[in-house]
Design a protein around this motif. Structure first.
Motif, PDB file in Angstrom:
ATOM      1  N   ALA A   1     -10.584  -4.075  -8.197  1.00  0.00           N
ATOM      2  CA  ALA A   1     -10.735  -4.037  -9.655  1.00  0.00           C
ATOM      3  C   ALA A   1     -10.233  -5.326 -10.295  1.00  0.00           C
ATOM      4  CB  ALA A   1      -9.969  -2.834 -10.211  1.00  0.00           C
ATOM      5  N   ALA A   2      -9.160  -5.894  -9.736  1.00  0.00           N
ATOM      6  CA  ALA A   2      -8.616  -7.135 -10.289  1.00  0.00           C
ATOM      7  C   ALA A   2      -9.604  -8.284 -10.136  1.00  0.00           C
ATOM      8  CB  ALA A   2      -7.298  -7.474  -9.602  1.00  0.00           C
ATOM      9  N   PHE A   3     -10.244  -8.386  -8.969  1.00  0.00           N
ATOM     10  CA  PHE A   3     -11.222  -9.450  -8.752  1.00  0.00           C
ATOM     11  C   PHE A   3     -12.476  -9.242  -9.591  1.00  0.00           C
ATOM     12  CE2 PHE A   3      -8.902 -10.050  -4.646  1.00  0.00           C
ATOM     13  CZ  PHE A   3      -8.595 -11.389  -4.815  1.00  0.00           C
ATOM     14  N   ASP A   4     -12.743  -8.004  -9.995  1.00  0.00           N
ATOM     15  CA  ASP A   4     -13.914  -7.708 -10.817  1.00  0.00           C
ATOM     16  C   ASP A   4     -13.643  -7.891 -12.312  1.00  0.00           C
ATOM     17  OD1 ASP A   4     -15.614  -7.130  -8.740  1.00  0.00           O
ATOM     18  OD2 ASP A   4     -15.214  -4.966  -8.771  1.00  0.00           O
ATOM     19  N   LYS A   5     -12.391  -7.987 -12.703  1.00  0.00           N
ATOM     20  CA  LYS A   5     -12.045  -8.062 -14.133  1.00  0.00           C
ATOM     21  C   LYS A   5     -12.621  -9.327 -14.758  1.00  0.00           C
ATOM     22  CE  LYS A   5      -7.968  -9.121 -16.013  1.00  0.00           C
ATOM     23  NZ  LYS A   5      -6.527  -9.070 -16.379  1.00  0.00           N
ATOM     24  N   THR A   6     -13.279  -9.170 -15.887  1.00  0.00           N
ATOM     25  CA  THR A   6     -13.914 -10.323 -16.533  1.00  0.00           C
ATOM     26  C   THR A   6     -13.019 -10.995 -17.569  1.00  0.00           C
ATOM     27  OG1 THR A   6     -14.946  -8.843 -18.151  1.00  0.00           O
ATOM     28  CG2 THR A   6     -16.235  -9.397 -16.178  1.00  0.00           C
ATOM     29  N   GLU A   7     -12.057 -10.246 -18.133  1.00  0.00           N
ATOM     30  CA  GLU A   7     -11.191 -10.830 -19.158  1.00  0.00           C
ATOM     31  C   GLU A   7     -10.226 -11.829 -18.520  1.00  0.00           C
ATOM     32  OE1 GLU A   7     -12.191  -6.588 -20.175  1.00  0.00           O
ATOM     33  OE2 GLU A   7     -11.241  -7.598 -18.480  1.00  0.00           O
ATOM     34  N   GLU A   8     -10.173 -13.016 -19.099  1.00  0.00           N
ATOM     35  CA  GLU A   8      -9.251 -14.039 -18.606  1.00  0.00           C
ATOM     36  C   GLU A   8      -7.895 -13.864 -19.276  1.00  0.00           C
ATOM     37  OE1 GLU A   8      -9.683 -16.414 -16.207  1.00  0.00           O
ATOM     38  OE2 GLU A   8     -11.558 -15.384 -15.758  1.00  0.00           O
ATOM     39  N   THR A   9      -7.240 -12.738 -18.983  1.00  0.00           N
ATOM     40  CA  THR A   9      -5.950 -12.428 -19.584  1.00  0.00           C
ATOM     41  C   THR A   9      -4.998 -11.908 -18.514  1.00  0.00           C
ATOM     42  OG1 THR A   9      -6.709 -10.187 -20.116  1.00  0.00           O
ATOM     43  CG2 THR A   9      -6.929 -11.863 -21.840  1.00  0.00           C
ATOM     44  N   GLN A  10      -3.704 -12.046 -18.784  1.00  0.00           N
ATOM     45  CA  GLN A  10      -2.696 -11.518 -17.876  1.00  0.00           C
ATOM     46  C   GLN A  10      -2.653 -10.008 -17.986  1.00  0.00           C
ATOM     47  OE1 GLN A  10       1.301 -12.715 -18.783  1.00  0.00           O
ATOM     48  NE2 GLN A  10       2.120 -12.152 -16.787  1.00  0.00           N
ATOM     49  N   GLY A  11      -2.526  -9.341 -16.856  1.00  0.00           N
ATOM     50  CA  GLY A  11      -2.471  -7.890 -16.861  1.00  0.00           C
ATOM     51  C   GLY A  11      -1.838  -7.359 -15.596  1.00  0.00           C
ATOM     52  N   ASN A  12      -1.900  -6.068 -15.432  1.00  0.00           N
ATOM     53  CA  ASN A  12      -1.297  -5.385 -14.288  1.00  0.00           C
ATOM     54  C   ASN A  12      -2.220  -5.472 -13.074  1.00  0.00           C
ATOM     55  OD1 ASN A  12       0.526  -3.780 -12.840  1.00  0.00           O
ATOM     56  ND2 ASN A  12      -0.538  -1.903 -13.422  1.00  0.00           N
ATOM     57  N   ASP A  13      -2.490  -6.709 -12.653  1.00  0.00           N
ATOM     58  CA  ASP A  13      -3.445  -6.955 -11.568  1.00  0.00           C
ATOM     59  C   ASP A  13      -2.726  -7.211 -10.251  1.00  0.00           C
ATOM     60  OD1 ASP A  13      -5.661  -6.894 -13.364  1.00  0.00           O
ATOM     61  OD2 ASP A  13      -5.190  -8.949 -13.967  1.00  0.00           O
ATOM     62  N   CYS A  14      -3.343  -6.784  -9.174  1.00  0.00           N
ATOM     63  CA  CYS A  14      -2.857  -7.073  -7.825  1.00  0.00           C
ATOM     64  C   CYS A  14      -4.004  -7.698  -7.044  1.00  0.00           C
ATOM     65  CB  CYS A  14      -2.373  -5.797  -7.133  1.00  0.00           C
ATOM     66  SG  CYS A  14      -1.996  -6.011  -5.366  1.00  0.00           S
ATOM     67  N   PHE A  15      -3.833  -8.942  -6.629  1.00  0.00           N
ATOM     68  CA  PHE A  15      -4.848  -9.651  -5.851  1.00  0.00           C
ATOM     69  C   PHE A  15      -4.370  -9.739  -4.393  1.00  0.00           C
ATOM     70  CE2 PHE A  15      -4.966 -11.295 -10.187  1.00  0.00           C
ATOM     71  CZ  PHE A  15      -6.316 -11.212 -10.504  1.00  0.00           C
ATOM     72  N   ILE A  16      -5.150  -9.192  -3.478  1.00  0.00           N
ATOM     73  CA  ILE A  16      -4.795  -9.203  -2.060  1.00  0.00           C
ATOM     74  C   ILE A  16      -5.725 -10.150  -1.313  1.00  0.00           C
ATOM     75  CG2 ILE A  16      -4.465  -7.823   0.034  1.00  0.00           C
ATOM     76  CD1 ILE A  16      -4.062  -5.387  -1.717  1.00  0.00           C
ATOM     77  N   PHE A  17      -5.150 -10.955  -0.435  1.00  0.00           N
ATOM     78  CA  PHE A  17      -5.907 -11.938   0.346  1.00  0.00           C
ATOM     79  C   PHE A  17      -5.649 -11.726   1.832  1.00  0.00           C
ATOM     80  CE2 PHE A  17      -4.748 -13.670  -3.739  1.00  0.00           C
ATOM     81  CZ  PHE A  17      -5.927 -14.220  -4.215  1.00  0.00           C
ATOM     82  N   VAL A  18      -6.574 -12.230   2.644  1.00  0.00           N
ATOM     83  CA  VAL A  18      -6.392 -12.186   4.093  1.00  0.00           C
ATOM     84  C   VAL A  18      -6.612 -13.566   4.685  1.00  0.00           C
ATOM     85  CG1 VAL A  18      -6.983  -9.746   4.393  1.00  0.00           C
ATOM     86  CG2 VAL A  18      -8.810 -11.475   4.447  1.00  0.00           C
ATOM     87  N   LEU A  19      -5.960 -13.782   5.820  1.00  0.00           N
ATOM     88  CA  LEU A  19      -6.152 -14.982   6.627  1.00  0.00           C
ATOM     89  C   LEU A  19      -7.168 -14.631   7.700  1.00  0.00           C
ATOM     90  CD1 LEU A  19      -5.132 -17.873   7.558  1.00  0.00           C
ATOM     91  CD2 LEU A  19      -3.547 -16.613   9.045  1.00  0.00           C
ATOM     92  N   GLU A  20      -8.314 -15.312   7.680  1.00  0.00           N
ATOM     93  CA  GLU A  20      -9.452 -14.905   8.498  1.00  0.00           C
ATOM     94  C   GLU A  20     -10.012 -16.064   9.318  1.00  0.00           C
ATOM     95  OE1 GLU A  20     -13.758 -12.903   7.442  1.00  0.00           O
ATOM     96  OE2 GLU A  20     -13.217 -14.784   6.449  1.00  0.00           O
ATOM     97  N   ASP A  21     -10.360 -15.752  10.561  1.00  0.00           N
ATOM     98  CA  ASP A  21     -11.206 -16.629  11.367  1.00  0.00           C
ATOM     99  C   ASP A  21     -12.595 -15.990  11.348  1.00  0.00           C
ATOM    100  OD1 ASP A  21     -12.711 -17.881  13.334  1.00  0.00           O
ATOM    101  OD2 ASP A  21     -11.017 -18.162  14.682  1.00  0.00           O
ATOM    102  N   PRO A  22     -13.496 -16.468  10.487  1.00  0.00           N
ATOM    103  CA  PRO A  22     -14.775 -15.766  10.311  1.00  0.00           C
ATOM    104  C   PRO A  22     -15.661 -15.763  11.550  1.00  0.00           C
ATOM    105  CG  PRO A  22     -14.766 -17.835   9.094  1.00  0.00           C
ATOM    106  CD  PRO A  22     -13.373 -17.621   9.593  1.00  0.00           C
ATOM    107  N   LYS A  23     -15.589 -16.820  12.360  1.00  0.00           N
ATOM    108  CA  LYS A  23     -16.434 -16.857  13.560  1.00  0.00           C
ATOM    109  C   LYS A  23     -15.958 -15.856  14.604  1.00  0.00           C
ATOM    110  CE  LYS A  23     -18.152 -21.581  13.072  1.00  0.00           C
ATOM    111  NZ  LYS A  23     -18.229 -22.943  13.678  1.00  0.00           N
TER     112      LYS A  23
END
Length: 338
Positions: free
Chosen positions: A46-68
């Motif tokens: 939901a955080a990555f989908d949010k269109t408003e460029e404002t601070q909020g109760n967002d949690c962005f999760i990332f991964v370290l990936e070897d795509p190949k």
């Protein structure tokens, strides 16, 4: 380097859950609880989908990936604002100085005060690198990619950035700080309380934690010794945070006594020093090591690359780097020296 940072998706659940089980406890942002992790991934979506460029109760999760190789070997998180839906509690360590003219002595007593001073800050956390991969700069890539994401989406984050580090625990997962203080009010062990907090939030702290300041001298020596100290496995993470300019301002975690470090967001080294560059050649890189980030929100990608400066025009990168970032000539990137 064949690894990159990208936003996590629900398909990454199994890999993240397996890493959560390797943390050994005390990682509130990465609990080994399936339902909680599913909820966090949905919140991140939901955080990555949010269109408003404002601070909020967002949690962005990332991964370290070897795509190949289709391998995920690390994860990290960024929070837009803490203390929005539930209070963000910390202990602040202060000193009360008192003078007795009759005794002719000055007494300085350290005190722990329950505060919500850090409410509204943004937070970096949830960083975990698979034990088999703790070499070659991957931990640094995980950590610093978060700052490049913040730089690229600056309006979504606050003016202060914080990071909480896990405190000292024994091999059984017990915390001497918890046992001496909070454990006396909650009738549960540290692992039980930590798991409950990770799943249910902090309201139970507000309900049961004493609001009056605590005199540190009343705590046993084992608890006093670990206040503001990171878990041995977190010392490298603390050094990386300090290299970015985050400092210990006498705030500690109310559960395990681990340190909380803070800095003005725009003063964080990677945020301050990163600049926009244009990719002018894709083919062969160079010998200058830089972190590069491209794309916004779901398209965000970050890598550690060897680049070549092409005068004032921009940067030359290898084909592999371009593929990892999913860009081509003419693309704009954020770049910062390794």
């Amino acid at each position: 380097m064949s690894f990159r940072i990208r936003p996590a998706t629900p398909d990454d659940f199994e890999a993240i859950y397996e890493m959560a089980k390797l943390t050994g406890g005390g990682f509130t942002n990465l609990p080994a609880d399936k339902a909680t992790l599913v909820g966090k991934l949905a919140r991140s979506e939901a955080a990555f989908d949010k269109t408003e460029e404002t601070q909020g109760n967002d949690c962005f999760i990332f991964v370290l990936e070897d795509p190949k190789a289709k391998l995920i070997r690390g994860t990290c998180q960024v929070f837009g604002q803490v203390g929005v839906t539930q209070a963000f509690y910390s202990y602040h360590l202060s000193t009360l100085t008192q003078w007795s003219p009759e005794l002719g002595k000055t007494f300085r007593n350290q005190m722990l005060t329950l505060t919500t001073d850090l409410e509204g800050s943004s937070e970096v956390g949830g960083l975990f690198l698979h034990p088999q991969m703790r070499a070659g700069g991957l931990g640094m890539l995980l950590a610093r990619s978060r700052y490049l994401f913040i730089k690229a989406h600056r309006q979504r984050f606050g003016d202060r950035l914080l990071a909480e580090l896990r405190g000292v625990m024994d091999e059984a997962g017990n915390s001497p700080f918890w046992d001496a203080l909070a454990g006396r009010f909650f009738d549960m062990s540290f692992p039980e309380a930590d798991s409950f907090n990770a799943v249910n939030g902090t309201q139970f702290i507000a309900d049961l934690m004493p609001k009056t300041p605590i005199y540190v001298s009343l705590l046993p020596e084992p608890a006093r010794a670990v206040m503001g100290q990171p878990h041995p496995t977190g010392r490298a993470a603390l050094r990386m945070l300090q290299e970015e300019g985050l400092v210990f301002d006498r705030y500690i975690d109310i559960f395990d006594g681990g340190p909380t470090v803070t800095a003005p967001t725009d003063n964080v080294r990677t945020i301050r020093e990163s600049v926009a560059e244009t990719i002018v050649e894709v083919g062969e890189g160079g010998k200058v090591k830089m972190l590069l980030a491209a794309g916004r929100l779901r398209d965000f990608r970050c890598v550690l690359a060897e680049v070549r400066k092409v005068g004032r025009k921009g940067l030359a990168i290898s084909r592999e780097t371009a593929e990892l970032l999913e860009i081509d000539e003419g693309a704009e990137v954020l770049a910062v020296a390794r």
